[in-house]
Design a protein around this motif. Structure first.
Motif, PDB file in Angstrom:
ATOM      1  N   VAL A  21       0.890  -1.150   0.000  1.00 11.55           N
ATOM      2  CA  VAL A  21       0.000   0.000   0.000  1.00 11.55           C
ATOM      3  C   VAL A  21       0.932   1.204   0.000  1.00 11.55           C
ATOM      4  O   VAL A  21       1.822   1.292   0.846  1.00 11.55           O
ATOM      5  CB  VAL A  21      -0.906   0.015   1.259  1.00 11.55           C
ATOM      6  N   PHE A  22       0.761   2.096  -0.978  1.00  7.00           N
ATOM      7  CA  PHE A  22       1.706   3.204  -1.097  1.00  7.00           C
ATOM      8  C   PHE A  22       1.046   4.405  -1.759  1.00  7.00           C
ATOM      9  O   PHE A  22      -0.078   4.318  -2.253  1.00  7.00           O
ATOM     10  CB  PHE A  22       2.968   2.773  -1.870  1.00  7.00           C
ATOM     11  N   ILE A  23       1.765   5.515  -1.747  1.00  9.48           N
ATOM     12  CA  ILE A  23       1.341   6.743  -2.411  1.00  9.48           C
ATOM     13  C   ILE A  23       2.177   6.879  -3.680  1.00  9.48           C
ATOM     14  O   ILE A  23       3.407   6.897  -3.620  1.00  9.48           O
ATOM     15  CB  ILE A  23       1.541   7.981  -1.505  1.00  9.48           C
ATOM     16  N   ALA A  24       1.494   6.956  -4.820  1.00  8.01           N
ATOM     17  CA  ALA A  24       2.183   7.152  -6.100  1.00  8.01           C
ATOM     18  C   ALA A  24       2.367   8.652  -6.307  1.00  8.01           C
ATOM     19  O   ALA A  24       1.399   9.404  -6.305  1.00  8.01           O
ATOM     20  CB  ALA A  24       1.362   6.547  -7.240  1.00  8.01           C
ATOM     21  N   ASP A  25       3.614   9.075  -6.463  1.00 13.74           N
ATOM     22  CA  ASP A  25       3.864  10.499  -6.628  1.00 13.74           C
ATOM     23  C   ASP A  25       4.408  10.860  -8.002  1.00 13.74           C
ATOM     24  O   ASP A  25       4.499  12.029  -8.346  1.00 13.74           O
ATOM     25  CB  ASP A  25       4.787  11.027  -5.529  1.00 13.74           C
ATOM     26  N   ARG A  26       4.748   9.855  -8.808  1.00 13.19           N
ATOM     27  CA  ARG A  26       5.210  10.100 -10.181  1.00 13.19           C
ATOM     28  C   ARG A  26       4.705   8.990 -11.091  1.00 13.19           C
ATOM     29  O   ARG A  26       4.990   7.828 -10.844  1.00 13.19           O
ATOM     30  CB  ARG A  26       6.736  10.118 -10.250  1.00 13.19           C
ATOM     31  N   ILE A  27       3.964   9.375 -12.125  1.00 19.67           N
ATOM     32  CA  ILE A  27       3.457   8.402 -13.087  1.00 19.67           C
ATOM     33  C   ILE A  27       3.782   8.897 -14.491  1.00 19.67           C
ATOM     34  O   ILE A  27       3.599  10.081 -14.794  1.00 19.67           O
ATOM     35  CB  ILE A  27       1.934   8.201 -12.933  1.00 19.67           C
ATOM     36  N   THR A  28       4.277   7.983 -15.322  1.00 18.22           N
ATOM     37  CA  THR A  28       4.554   8.291 -16.719  1.00 18.22           C
ATOM     38  C   THR A  28       3.365   7.841 -17.553  1.00 18.22           C
ATOM     39  O   THR A  28       2.994   6.665 -17.529  1.00 18.22           O
ATOM     40  CB  THR A  28       5.824   7.555 -17.193  1.00 18.22           C
ATOM     41  N   VAL A  29       2.758   8.779 -18.266  1.00 20.92           N
ATOM     42  CA  VAL A  29       1.599   8.484 -19.101  1.00 20.92           C
ATOM     43  C   VAL A  29       2.046   7.625 -20.282  1.00 20.92           C
ATOM     44  O   VAL A  29       3.120   7.828 -20.854  1.00 20.92           O
ATOM     45  CB  VAL A  29       0.944   9.788 -19.593  1.00 20.92           C
ATOM     46  N   VAL A  30       1.212   6.648 -20.656  1.00 14.63           N
ATOM     47  CA  VAL A  30       1.499   5.771 -21.790  1.00 14.63           C
ATOM     48  C   VAL A  30       0.518   6.114 -22.910  1.00 14.63           C
ATOM     49  O   VAL A  30      -0.672   5.806 -22.802  1.00 14.63           O
ATOM     50  CB  VAL A  30       1.355   4.282 -21.398  1.00 14.63           C
ATOM     51  N   PRO A  31       0.985   6.761 -23.983  1.00 12.00           N
ATOM     52  CA  PRO A  31       0.086   7.104 -25.082  1.00 12.00           C
ATOM     53  C   PRO A  31      -0.527   5.846 -25.702  1.00 12.00           C
ATOM     54  O   PRO A  31       0.137   4.821 -25.858  1.00 12.00           O
ATOM     55  CB  PRO A  31       1.009   7.798 -26.098  1.00 12.00           C
ATOM     56  N   GLY A  32      -1.814   5.921 -26.022  1.00  9.15           N
ATOM     57  CA  GLY A  32      -2.498   4.808 -26.666  1.00  9.15           C
ATOM     58  C   GLY A  32      -2.948   3.704 -25.734  1.00  9.15           C
ATOM     59  O   GLY A  32      -3.535   2.720 -26.176  1.00  9.15           O
ATOM     60  N   ALA A  33      -2.696   3.841 -24.446  1.00  8.90           N
ATOM     61  CA  ALA A  33      -3.108   2.808 -23.481  1.00  8.90           C
ATOM     62  C   ALA A  33      -4.617   2.904 -23.266  1.00  8.90           C
ATOM     63  O   ALA A  33      -5.213   3.962 -23.459  1.00  8.90           O
ATOM     64  CB  ALA A  33      -2.375   3.000 -22.161  1.00  8.90           C
ATOM     65  N   PRO A  34      -5.247   1.803 -22.826  1.00  6.24           N
ATOM     66  CA  PRO A  34      -6.675   1.873 -22.497  1.00  6.24           C
ATOM     67  C   PRO A  34      -6.913   2.945 -21.432  1.00  6.24           C
ATOM     68  O   PRO A  34      -6.016   3.257 -20.645  1.00  6.24           O
ATOM     69  CB  PRO A  34      -6.977   0.476 -21.929  1.00  6.24           C
ATOM     70  N   PRO A  35      -8.125   3.519 -21.399  1.00 10.10           N
ATOM     71  CA  PRO A  35      -8.379   4.624 -20.455  1.00 10.10           C
ATOM     72  C   PRO A  35      -8.188   4.244 -18.991  1.00 10.10           C
ATOM     73  O   PRO A  35      -7.899   5.103 -18.166  1.00 10.10           O
ATOM     74  CB  PRO A  35      -9.837   5.011 -20.733  1.00 10.10           C
ATOM     75  N   GLU A  36      -8.319   2.958 -18.645  1.00  5.08           N
ATOM     76  CA  GLU A  36      -8.145   2.540 -17.248  1.00  5.08           C
ATOM     77  C   GLU A  36      -6.692   2.591 -16.804  1.00  5.08           C
ATOM     78  O   GLU A  36      -6.406   2.616 -15.617  1.00  5.08           O
ATOM     79  CB  GLU A  36      -8.627   1.096 -17.035  1.00  5.08           C
ATOM     80  N   ILE A  37      -5.775   2.563 -17.758  1.00  3.70           N
ATOM     81  CA  ILE A  37      -4.350   2.583 -17.407  1.00  3.70           C
ATOM     82  C   ILE A  37      -3.891   4.030 -17.265  1.00  3.70           C
ATOM     83  O   ILE A  37      -3.844   4.777 -18.229  1.00  3.70           O
ATOM     84  CB  ILE A  37      -3.508   1.802 -18.433  1.00  3.70           C
ATOM     85  N   VAL A  38      -3.584   4.399 -16.020  1.00  2.18           N
ATOM     86  CA  VAL A  38      -3.154   5.751 -15.699  1.00  2.18           C
ATOM     87  C   VAL A  38      -1.757   6.002 -16.257  1.00  2.18           C
ATOM     88  O   VAL A  38      -1.429   7.087 -16.697  1.00  2.18           O
ATOM     89  CB  VAL A  38      -3.161   5.964 -14.158  1.00  2.18           C
ATOM     90  N   GLY A  39      -0.903   4.962 -16.240  1.00  2.00           N
ATOM     91  CA  GLY A  39       0.463   5.075 -16.731  1.00  2.00           C
ATOM     92  C   GLY A  39       1.359   4.064 -16.047  1.00  2.00           C
ATOM     93  O   GLY A  39       0.885   3.059 -15.503  1.00  2.00           O
ATOM     94  N   LEU A  40       2.649   4.361 -16.078  1.00  2.00           N
ATOM     95  CA  LEU A  40       3.651   3.488 -15.464  1.00  2.00           C
ATOM     96  C   LEU A  40       4.328   4.230 -14.329  1.00  2.00           C
ATOM     97  O   LEU A  40       4.500   5.444 -14.377  1.00  2.00           O
ATOM     98  CB  LEU A  40       4.698   3.067 -16.495  1.00  2.00           C
ATOM     99  N   LEU A  41       4.734   3.485 -13.315  1.00  6.02           N
ATOM    100  CA  LEU A  41       5.482   4.089 -12.220  1.00  6.02           C
ATOM    101  C   LEU A  41       6.622   3.160 -11.826  1.00  6.02           C
ATOM    102  O   LEU A  41       6.649   1.991 -12.216  1.00  6.02           O
ATOM    103  CB  LEU A  41       4.567   4.411 -11.031  1.00  6.02           C
ATOM    104  N   ASN A  42       7.547   3.707 -11.064  1.00  9.20           N
ATOM    105  CA  ASN A  42       8.697   2.950 -10.593  1.00  9.20           C
ATOM    106  C   ASN A  42       8.508   2.710  -9.102  1.00  9.20           C
ATOM    107  O   ASN A  42       8.409   3.653  -8.324  1.00  9.20           O
ATOM    108  CB  ASN A  42       9.982   3.755 -10.852  1.00  9.20           C
TER     109      ASN A  42
END
Length: 164
Positions: free
Chosen positions: A41-62
């Motif tokens: 359980v964590f707080i995501a503070d940086r997300i990289t948007v993925v162009p063309g991904a389905p709308p449910e996918i916010v992006g990628l994080l590390n």
């Protein structure tokens, strides 16, 4: 990522035959995630948007060196996403693994760990929205609300498109 809390550290020791859930909220609805599937359980503070991904996918994080696919549970349940300020990102996330890949479910809030008797698990009500029915595995009637148990295999399987 900040504010890391392994879900297993906060949970009570499971006893034989119990159903243990990490609870989350989407709006006012209480949802249960089987605790054995929750890794973080964590707080995501940086997300990289993925162009063309389905709308449910916010992006990628590390997350500690792992690339994690962030999924908006609101949108997966076909509810409107909350507005996200990319400059001040502070999203509550549940870390999960599925088929060797790492995922983060973005939720409105994380609650407590509930331990319930398996005999209280009921089938889904017939009036439940089709999108929710496709993603849920049952319900528990609690004293003052209904806990909808999510089937995380279905939630995380994007080959299965949920009907509107």
């Amino acid at each position: 990522m900040t504010d890391h809390h392994p879900a297993r550290d906060a949970s009570p020791e499971p006893f034989e035959g119990s159903l243990d859930y990490v609870t989350v909220r989407i709006g006012t609805q209480l949802l249960g995630l089987p605790i054995q599937r929750v890794r973080d359980v964590f707080i995501a503070d940086r997300i990289t948007v993925v162009p063309g991904a389905p709308p449910e996918i916010v992006g990628l994080l590390n997350l500690r060196g792992r690339v994690v696919t962030a999924i908006c549970l609101r949108q997966r349940l076909q509810l409107p996403a909350l507005p996200v300020d990319r400059g001040a990102l502070n999203l509550t996330a549940i870390g999960l693994d599925h088929r060797g890949e790492a995922y983060a479910l973005i939720v409105d809030a994380v609650g407590e760990v509930l331990r319930l008797d398996p005999s209280t698990l009921e089938p889904l009500p017939g009036h439940l929205d089709a999108a929710w029915t496709a993603l849920a595995g049952g319900v528990h009637r609690l004293t003052d609300q209904l806990l909808v148990v999510l089937d995380l295999d279905v939630v995380l399987d994007f080959d299965l498109r949920v009907a509107a």
